[in-house]
Design a protein around this motif. Structure first.
Motif, PDB file in Angstrom:
ATOM      1  N   ALA A  61      19.320 -68.244  -7.612  1.00  0.00           N
ATOM      2  CA  ALA A  61      19.018 -67.717  -8.950  1.00  0.00           C
ATOM      3  C   ALA A  61      17.545 -67.909  -9.301  1.00  0.00           C
ATOM      4  CB  ALA A  61      19.924 -68.320 -10.009  1.00  0.00           C
ATOM      5  N   THR A  62      16.674 -67.410  -8.426  1.00  0.00           N
ATOM      6  CA  THR A  62      15.244 -67.481  -8.694  1.00  0.00           C
ATOM      7  C   THR A  62      14.625 -66.102  -8.884  1.00  0.00           C
ATOM      8  OG1 THR A  62      14.687 -67.479  -6.335  1.00  0.00           O
ATOM      9  CG2 THR A  62      14.982 -69.633  -7.399  1.00  0.00           C
ATOM     10  N   ILE A  63      15.266 -65.064  -8.341  1.00  0.00           N
ATOM     11  CA  ILE A  63      14.759 -63.705  -8.473  1.00  0.00           C
ATOM     12  C   ILE A  63      15.938 -62.746  -8.541  1.00  0.00           C
ATOM     13  CG2 ILE A  63      14.505 -63.250  -6.005  1.00  0.00           C
ATOM     14  CD1 ILE A  63      11.718 -61.932  -6.923  1.00  0.00           C
ATOM     15  N   ALA A  64      15.772 -61.665  -9.314  1.00  0.00           N
ATOM     16  CA  ALA A  64      16.860 -60.707  -9.488  1.00  0.00           C
ATOM     17  C   ALA A  64      16.309 -59.289  -9.594  1.00  0.00           C
ATOM     18  CB  ALA A  64      17.657 -61.043 -10.740  1.00  0.00           C
ATOM     19  N   SER A  65      17.085 -58.368  -9.074  1.00  0.00           N
ATOM     20  CA  SER A  65      16.778 -56.946  -9.193  1.00  0.00           C
ATOM     21  C   SER A  65      17.858 -56.328 -10.081  1.00  0.00           C
ATOM     22  CB  SER A  65      16.792 -56.297  -7.808  1.00  0.00           C
ATOM     23  OG  SER A  65      16.635 -54.904  -7.929  1.00  0.00           O
ATOM     24  N   VAL A  66      17.432 -55.574 -11.086  1.00  0.00           N
ATOM     25  CA  VAL A  66      18.364 -54.991 -12.056  1.00  0.00           C
ATOM     26  C   VAL A  66      18.152 -53.486 -12.087  1.00  0.00           C
ATOM     27  CG1 VAL A  66      19.076 -54.951 -14.476  1.00  0.00           C
ATOM     28  CG2 VAL A  66      18.266 -57.082 -13.450  1.00  0.00           C
ATOM     29  N   ILE A  67      19.257 -52.747 -12.054  1.00  0.00           N
ATOM     30  CA  ILE A  67      19.223 -51.291 -12.163  1.00  0.00           C
ATOM     31  C   ILE A  67      20.274 -50.902 -13.195  1.00  0.00           C
ATOM     32  CG2 ILE A  67      19.584 -49.109 -10.960  1.00  0.00           C
ATOM     33  CD1 ILE A  67      18.860 -50.612  -8.364  1.00  0.00           C
ATOM     34  N   TYR A  68      19.886 -49.989 -14.108  1.00  0.00           N
ATOM     35  CA  TYR A  68      20.858 -49.532 -15.100  1.00  0.00           C
ATOM     36  C   TYR A  68      20.446 -48.197 -15.689  1.00  0.00           C
ATOM     37  CZ  TYR A  68      17.601 -51.467 -18.592  1.00  0.00           C
ATOM     38  OH  TYR A  68      16.498 -51.754 -19.357  1.00  0.00           O
ATOM     39  N   GLY A  69      21.378 -47.561 -16.353  1.00  0.00           N
ATOM     40  CA  GLY A  69      21.117 -46.311 -17.042  1.00  0.00           C
ATOM     41  C   GLY A  69      21.287 -46.502 -18.532  1.00  0.00           C
ATOM     42  N   LEU A  70      20.599 -45.659 -19.301  1.00  0.00           N
ATOM     43  CA  LEU A  70      20.643 -45.791 -20.761  1.00  0.00           C
ATOM     44  C   LEU A  70      20.460 -44.412 -21.398  1.00  0.00           C
ATOM     45  CD1 LEU A  70      20.777 -48.098 -22.903  1.00  0.00           C
ATOM     46  CD2 LEU A  70      18.299 -48.087 -22.878  1.00  0.00           C
ATOM     47  N   PRO A  71      21.512 -43.890 -22.062  1.00  0.00           N
ATOM     48  CA  PRO A  71      21.309 -42.643 -22.798  1.00  0.00           C
ATOM     49  C   PRO A  71      20.446 -42.916 -24.026  1.00  0.00           C
ATOM     50  CG  PRO A  71      23.548 -43.454 -23.108  1.00  0.00           C
ATOM     51  CD  PRO A  71      22.869 -44.391 -22.150  1.00  0.00           C
ATOM     52  N   ALA A  72      19.584 -41.973 -24.367  1.00  0.00           N
ATOM     53  CA  ALA A  72      18.688 -42.163 -25.505  1.00  0.00           C
ATOM     54  C   ALA A  72      18.481 -40.830 -26.213  1.00  0.00           C
ATOM     55  CB  ALA A  72      17.355 -42.726 -25.039  1.00  0.00           C
ATOM     56  N   THR A  73      18.261 -40.928 -27.515  1.00  0.00           N
ATOM     57  CA  THR A  73      17.900 -39.763 -28.318  1.00  0.00           C
ATOM     58  C   THR A  73      16.587 -40.071 -29.010  1.00  0.00           C
ATOM     59  OG1 THR A  73      20.236 -39.263 -28.696  1.00  0.00           O
ATOM     60  CG2 THR A  73      18.631 -38.185 -30.146  1.00  0.00           C
ATOM     61  N   TYR A  74      15.592 -39.244 -28.744  1.00  0.00           N
ATOM     62  CA  TYR A  74      14.272 -39.387 -29.358  1.00  0.00           C
ATOM     63  C   TYR A  74      14.166 -38.435 -30.540  1.00  0.00           C
ATOM     64  CZ  TYR A  74      12.656 -42.130 -25.406  1.00  0.00           C
ATOM     65  OH  TYR A  74      12.490 -43.117 -24.470  1.00  0.00           O
ATOM     66  N   TYR A  75      13.592 -38.924 -31.638  1.00  0.00           N
ATOM     67  CA  TYR A  75      13.401 -38.136 -32.857  1.00  0.00           C
ATOM     68  C   TYR A  75      11.903 -37.989 -33.116  1.00  0.00           C
ATOM     69  CZ  TYR A  75      18.306 -39.225 -33.607  1.00  0.00           C
ATOM     70  OH  TYR A  75      19.664 -39.336 -33.462  1.00  0.00           O
ATOM     71  N   TYR A  76      11.456 -36.755 -33.283  1.00  0.00           N
ATOM     72  CA  TYR A  76      10.056 -36.518 -33.592  1.00  0.00           C
ATOM     73  C   TYR A  76       9.893 -35.130 -34.210  1.00  0.00           C
ATOM     74  CZ  TYR A  76      10.426 -34.308 -29.010  1.00  0.00           C
ATOM     75  OH  TYR A  76      10.843 -33.551 -27.949  1.00  0.00           O
ATOM     76  N   ASN A  77       9.033 -35.057 -35.205  1.00  0.00           N
ATOM     77  CA  ASN A  77       8.698 -33.797 -35.878  1.00  0.00           C
ATOM     78  C   ASN A  77       9.933 -32.974 -36.259  1.00  0.00           C
ATOM     79  OD1 ASN A  77       5.971 -34.394 -35.596  1.00  0.00           O
ATOM     80  ND2 ASN A  77       5.831 -33.299 -33.640  1.00  0.00           N
ATOM     81  N   GLY A  78      10.966 -33.616 -36.743  1.00  0.00           N
ATOM     82  CA  GLY A  78      12.163 -32.913 -37.181  1.00  0.00           C
ATOM     83  C   GLY A  78      13.085 -32.449 -36.068  1.00  0.00           C
ATOM     84  N   SER A  79      12.781 -32.752 -34.834  1.00  0.00           N
ATOM     85  CA  SER A  79      13.660 -32.359 -33.737  1.00  0.00           C
ATOM     86  C   SER A  79      14.112 -33.584 -32.953  1.00  0.00           C
ATOM     87  CB  SER A  79      12.945 -31.359 -32.817  1.00  0.00           C
ATOM     88  OG  SER A  79      11.853 -31.976 -32.191  1.00  0.00           O
TER      89      SER A  79
END
Length: 172
Positions: free
Chosen positions: A111-129
């Motif tokens: 437990a000295t080093i770790a590799s992490v992989i993941y996905g994340l859905p996201a919604t960005y809001y800008y200029n009304g869209s």
């Protein structure tokens, strides 16, 4: 004297080749470490969502390296990272993240080093869209002074329906 150096060299060589440099943790201990790692990732995402850099600094190693979305963007310090984040944060009003998906942690037995992989859905809001994207993260963490910190990372952005983007339509 020559024999002393030969014995010293062999001792160093044997130690360096040894598989037992550090004590291997139990399954339960490794699971606890994995939970601590996931907490670092979750705290980072919350701070990023809130556009709050202070918690991010505590989650990162001083020897950090990040790769941006173009080939020239290589970040090798916390200062450079702050500049890049401020630039990104200025591009949108807010971002909403969904639940972390496909979360995988690969950790060494000590437990000295770790590799992490993941996905994340996201919604960005800008200029009304809005724009919906799916983010793929790869992070490397190491244990420094008893706590997990991020030492490297890269993010890939994919859009939920690339066929729509090819036709020139925007996602709303």
């Amino acid at each position: 004297m020559k024999n002393f150096f030969i014995i010293l060299f062999i001792s160093i060589l044997l130690y360096g080749c040894s598989d037992d440099k550090g004590k291997a943790l139990t399954f339960e201990q490794l699971e606890k470490e994995k939970e601590a790692i996931k907490n670092v990732i979750t705290t980072y995402n919350e701070a990023f969502h809130n556009k709050n850099f202070s918690p991010i600094v505590d989650l990162m190693s001083k020897d950090v390296i990040f790769f941006g979305s173009d080939s020239t963007e290589i970040i090798k310090s916390i200062v450079d990272y702050k500049v890049a984040i401020d630039k990104e944060w200025s591009m949108y009003e807010r971002v909403d993240y969904g639940e972390i998906l496909d979360f995988s942690i690969f950790i060494d037995d000590g437990a000295t080093i770790a590799s992490v992989i993941y996905g994340l859905p996201a919604t960005y809001y800008y200029n009304g869209s809005t724009q919906k994207v799916f983010l793929r993260y790869a992070r490397t963490l190491k244990k420094e002074s008893g706590k997990w910190v991020i030492i490297s990372g890269i993010v890939g952005i994919s859009r939920p329906n690339t066929e729509i983007l090819i036709k020139g339509d925007s996602i709303k």
